[in-house]
Design an enzyme around this catalytic site. Structure first.
Site, PDB file in Angstrom:
ATOM      1  N   ALA A  50     -19.466   7.208  25.058  1.00  0.00           N
ATOM      2  CA  ALA A  50     -19.981   6.349  26.040  1.00  0.00           C
ATOM      3  C   ALA A  50     -18.810   5.749  26.713  1.00  0.00           C
ATOM      4  O   ALA A  50     -17.903   5.574  26.416  1.00  0.00           O
ATOM      5  CB  ALA A  50     -20.407   5.244  25.102  1.00  0.00           C
ATOM      6  N   GLN A  92     -21.812  10.522  28.557  1.00  0.00           N
ATOM      7  CA  GLN A  92     -22.695   9.394  28.338  1.00  0.00           C
ATOM      8  C   GLN A  92     -22.438   8.168  29.152  1.00  0.00           C
ATOM      9  O   GLN A  92     -21.442   7.427  28.943  1.00  0.00           O
ATOM     10  CB  GLN A  92     -22.923   9.003  26.877  1.00  0.00           C
ATOM     11  CG  GLN A  92     -24.028   7.825  26.692  1.00  0.00           C
ATOM     12  CD  GLN A  92     -23.892   7.841  24.911  1.00  0.00           C
ATOM     13  OE1 GLN A  92     -22.920   7.497  24.606  1.00  0.00           O
ATOM     14  NE2 GLN A  92     -24.921   7.990  24.330  1.00  0.00           N
ATOM     15  N   TYR A  97     -27.179  -1.580  22.149  1.00  0.00           N
ATOM     16  CA  TYR A  97     -26.199  -2.003  23.770  1.00  0.00           C
ATOM     17  C   TYR A  97     -27.215  -2.509  24.573  1.00  0.00           C
ATOM     18  O   TYR A  97     -28.664  -2.355  24.419  1.00  0.00           O
ATOM     19  CB  TYR A  97     -25.272  -0.902  23.866  1.00  0.00           C
ATOM     20  CG  TYR A  97     -24.316  -0.418  22.827  1.00  0.00           C
ATOM     21  CD1 TYR A  97     -23.413  -1.345  22.369  1.00  0.00           C
ATOM     22  CD2 TYR A  97     -24.354   0.890  22.109  1.00  0.00           C
ATOM     23  CE1 TYR A  97     -22.673  -0.904  21.299  1.00  0.00           C
ATOM     24  CE2 TYR A  97     -23.626   1.054  21.181  1.00  0.00           C
ATOM     25  CZ  TYR A  97     -22.791   0.305  20.983  1.00  0.00           C
ATOM     26  OH  TYR A  97     -21.833   0.565  19.818  1.00  0.00           O
ATOM     27  N   ARG A 157     -30.788   8.639  25.813  1.00  0.00           N
ATOM     28  CA  ARG A 157     -30.579   8.438  24.291  1.00  0.00           C
ATOM     29  C   ARG A 157     -31.390   7.249  23.963  1.00  0.00           C
ATOM     30  O   ARG A 157     -31.007   6.190  24.351  1.00  0.00           O
ATOM     31  CB  ARG A 157     -29.133   8.314  23.823  1.00  0.00           C
ATOM     32  CG  ARG A 157     -29.319   8.036  22.304  1.00  0.00           C
ATOM     33  CD  ARG A 157     -27.619   8.145  21.660  1.00  0.00           C
ATOM     34  NE  ARG A 157     -27.639   9.659  21.037  1.00  0.00           N
ATOM     35  CZ  ARG A 157     -26.708   9.745  20.066  1.00  0.00           C
ATOM     36  NH1 ARG A 157     -25.874   8.940  19.675  1.00  0.00           N
ATOM     37  NH2 ARG A 157     -26.842  11.298  19.878  1.00  0.00           N
ATOM     38  N   ARG A 188     -20.222  13.532  13.113  1.00  0.00           N
ATOM     39  CA  ARG A 188     -19.129  13.462  11.975  1.00  0.00           C
ATOM     40  C   ARG A 188     -18.596  14.869  11.517  1.00  0.00           C
ATOM     41  O   ARG A 188     -17.628  15.042  11.093  1.00  0.00           O
ATOM     42  CB  ARG A 188     -19.356  12.615  10.974  1.00  0.00           C
ATOM     43  CG  ARG A 188     -19.463  10.991  11.530  1.00  0.00           C
ATOM     44  CD  ARG A 188     -20.459  10.053  10.814  1.00  0.00           C
ATOM     45  NE  ARG A 188     -21.704  10.657  10.677  1.00  0.00           N
ATOM     46  CZ  ARG A 188     -22.750   9.818   9.776  1.00  0.00           C
ATOM     47  NH1 ARG A 188     -22.266   8.828   9.253  1.00  0.00           N
ATOM     48  NH2 ARG A 188     -23.779  10.320  10.057  1.00  0.00           N
TER      49      ARG A 188
HETATM   50  C1  FMN Z   1     -16.684   8.066  15.577  1.00  0.00           C
HETATM   51  C2  FMN Z   1     -18.192   7.801  16.241  1.00  0.00           C
HETATM   52  C3  FMN Z   1     -18.346   7.444  17.563  1.00  0.00           C
HETATM   53  C4  FMN Z   1     -19.694   7.286  18.009  1.00  0.00           C
HETATM   54  N1  FMN Z   1     -19.722   7.058  19.363  1.00  0.00           N
HETATM   55  C5  FMN Z   1     -20.947   6.972  19.918  1.00  0.00           C
HETATM   56  C6  FMN Z   1     -21.137   7.033  21.227  1.00  0.00           C
HETATM   57  O1  FMN Z   1     -20.198   6.854  22.246  1.00  0.00           O
HETATM   58  N2  FMN Z   1     -22.490   6.871  21.862  1.00  0.00           N
HETATM   59  C7  FMN Z   1     -23.410   7.229  21.002  1.00  0.00           C
HETATM   60  O2  FMN Z   1     -24.506   7.003  21.454  1.00  0.00           O
HETATM   61  N3  FMN Z   1     -23.297   7.178  19.779  1.00  0.00           N
HETATM   62  C8  FMN Z   1     -22.011   7.516  19.001  1.00  0.00           C
HETATM   63  N4  FMN Z   1     -22.054   7.758  17.602  1.00  0.00           N
HETATM   64  C9  FMN Z   1     -23.078   8.281  17.027  1.00  0.00           C
HETATM   65  C10 FMN Z   1     -23.032   9.660  16.933  1.00  0.00           C
HETATM   66  O3  FMN Z   1     -23.224  10.200  18.484  1.00  0.00           O
HETATM   67  C11 FMN Z   1     -24.244  10.144  16.155  1.00  0.00           C
HETATM   68  O4  FMN Z   1     -25.549   9.875  16.683  1.00  0.00           O
HETATM   69  C12 FMN Z   1     -24.337   9.830  14.703  1.00  0.00           C
HETATM   70  O5  FMN Z   1     -22.878  10.152  14.279  1.00  0.00           O
HETATM   71  C13 FMN Z   1     -24.861  10.562  13.944  1.00  0.00           C
HETATM   72  O6  FMN Z   1     -24.888  12.134  13.690  1.00  0.00           O
HETATM   73  P1  FMN Z   1     -23.966  12.578  12.672  1.00  0.00           P
HETATM   74  O7  FMN Z   1     -24.654  12.228  11.245  1.00  0.00           O
HETATM   75  O8  FMN Z   1     -23.940  14.248  12.974  1.00  0.00           O
HETATM   76  O9  FMN Z   1     -22.585  11.956  12.589  1.00  0.00           O
HETATM   77  C14 FMN Z   1     -20.748   7.584  17.188  1.00  0.00           C
HETATM   78  C15 FMN Z   1     -20.497   8.271  16.035  1.00  0.00           C
HETATM   79  C16 FMN Z   1     -19.099   8.266  15.530  1.00  0.00           C
HETATM   80  C17 FMN Z   1     -19.047   8.638  13.906  1.00  0.00           C
END
Ligand code: FMN
Length: 382
Positions: A60, A102, A189, A237, A335
């Site tokens: 983001a 993003q 947000y 998103r 993750r």
């Molecule tokens: C360290 C971290 C930073 C994240 N930053 C964002 C972000 O910048 N924008 C966003 O839409 N989601 C963000 N998320 C959410 C992830 O894009 C993702 O949707 C979420 O971790 C679920 O997927 P996963 O189970 O594969 O981790 C972040 C998640 C993590 C772990």
């Protein structure tokens, strides 16, 4: 299952060919200074391209300095910010992957602590480290929760400036070479706080019924689409549901997706939650493997638009099943990619597609293939 898995098949969107359906989800690193990308961002992003993800998301990126979540967020509010991203963009593309970025504005969740300093509103301890609170804007003057900063409710003039900032940011992303752009309309947000009845109690044309609450998201998206090249894909998103009573529901997301499709959005990236007053990352939606896939599936089917599934997708078989079932068109991992940046390559091997390490960067694959043969002999002899 077809001869070749969908997960590793290219996907063509507008003029952009993604080499496979694996997307690295946007992940804030909270490691920028004044919004500028640095070596950390390069290293963080570069390894996902070395791991052969089809599309690598830059986190983001705030369209205004004031719209950052934390002092460490990336920004794209000046040309210098876009220039700082170029080395990573060029490296990723040089590896054969595509780059997405993003665009975001944190709204009432701006001016927060970096997660590892507490993930709450910026306070005195943070100020002593130089992370001083700044005035924030929101859909209303309602803070996220007790003890959080009180936002200034956005006026129509503020909204016009915000749209201009999104447009300028989109142009910068294009000039920097970004292939795919995403509007961040999720996670409590700014844009999502306008969408959800839990956080939007405005009584002007940007509030009230679903149409009024969707107005900001649609205006921003329409303006971004007009500024973003015709041949390049645009994603949005959404928090598919708030997961809280009387909140934003899946039917609302389907209606929004239909409107976004008409404006030229290509993919709905289906996340959820984040709009809970109980804290910045309170998970109001029950979690399990692939817990958000049903949202991607409903939106895809009912709005007739491509979707990206995300959330606890952990292996290739699960991902392939989602694609084969027609639940989503793209698989995003977050993750899982932090734990294993070479996830696509490891899944390709687990699915029997790359016994010879041919998909790996040659700097690694040449050695690993020989090591693998050598190891097999050694282990057989023991
Ligand atoms: C360290 C971290 C930073 C994240 N930053 C964002 C972000 O910048 N924008 C966003 O839409 N989601 C963000 N998320 C959410 C992830 O894009 C993702 O949707 C979420 O971790 C679920 O997927 P996963 O189970 O594969 O981790 C972040 C998640 C993590 C772990």
């Amino acid at each position: 299952m077809p001869a070749f898995p969908l997960l590793f098949s290219p996907l063509h969107i507008r003029d952009t060919q993604l080499p496979n359906r694996i997307v690295i989800s946007p992940m804030c690193q909270y490691s920028a200074n004044d919004g500028l990308a640095n070596e950390w961002h390069f290293a963080h992003l570069a390894k996902f391209a070395m791991g052969r993800a089809g599309l690598v998301f830059i986190e983001a990126s705030a369209v205004t300095a004031q719209g950052r979540i934390t002092h460490g967020d990336l920004g794209i509010w000046s040309d210098a910010h876009a220039d700082a991203l170029r080395p990573a963009i060029e490296f990723i593309q040089g590896q054969g992957s595509k780059v997405a970025l993003q665009l975001g504005h944190a709204g009432r969740k701006a001016s927060m602590q970096r997660p590892w300093f507490g993930n709450g509103p910026v306070g005195a301890d943070d100020a002593s480290r130089g992370d001083v609170a700044w005035p924030i804007f929101g859909a209303t003057a309602e803070p996220l929760d007790d003890g959080w900063l009180e936002p200034q409710a956005m006026t129509a003039g503020d909204i016009a400036h915000l749209t201009e900032a999104f447009v300028a940011a989109a142009r910068r992303a294009d000039t920097a070479g970004v292939d795919v752009l995403e509007v961040h309309g999720a996670h409590g947000y700014l844009i999502q706080t306008f969408l959800s009845p839990l956080s939007n109690t405005r009584n002007d044309g940007y509030g009230g019924d679903l149409k009024g609450r969707m107005r900001l998201a649609l205006e921003v998206t329409e303006a971004v689409r007009a500024a973003w090249p015709e041949g390049k894909p645009l994603f949005f998103r959404v928090s598919s549901v708030d997961g809280i009573e009387n909140g934003w529901e899946i039917e609302d997301s389907i209606a929004l997706a239909g409107e976004l499709k008409a404006l030229g959005v290509d993919v709905i990236d289906c996340s959820s939650g984040g709009n809970s007053p109980k804290g910045a990352t309170n998970s109001s939606v029950g979690r399990g493997l692939g817990f958000q896939v049903p949202f991607a599936s409903s939106i895809r089917e009912k709005a007739g638009i491509m979707t990206q599934a995300v959330g606890l997708i952990i292996d290739g078989a699960q991902a392939e099943d989602i694609l084969q079932s027609g639940d989503a068109d793209l698989i995003a991992i977050g993750r899982e990619a932090l734990a294993d940046p070479f996830w696509p390559l490891h899944q390709a091997q687990a699915m029997g597609l790359d016994d010879e390490f041919a998909m790996w960067p040659e700097q690694y694959g040449w050695w690993l293939e020989r090591r693998s043969h050598g190891l097999k002999k050694i282990l057989a002899a023991e």
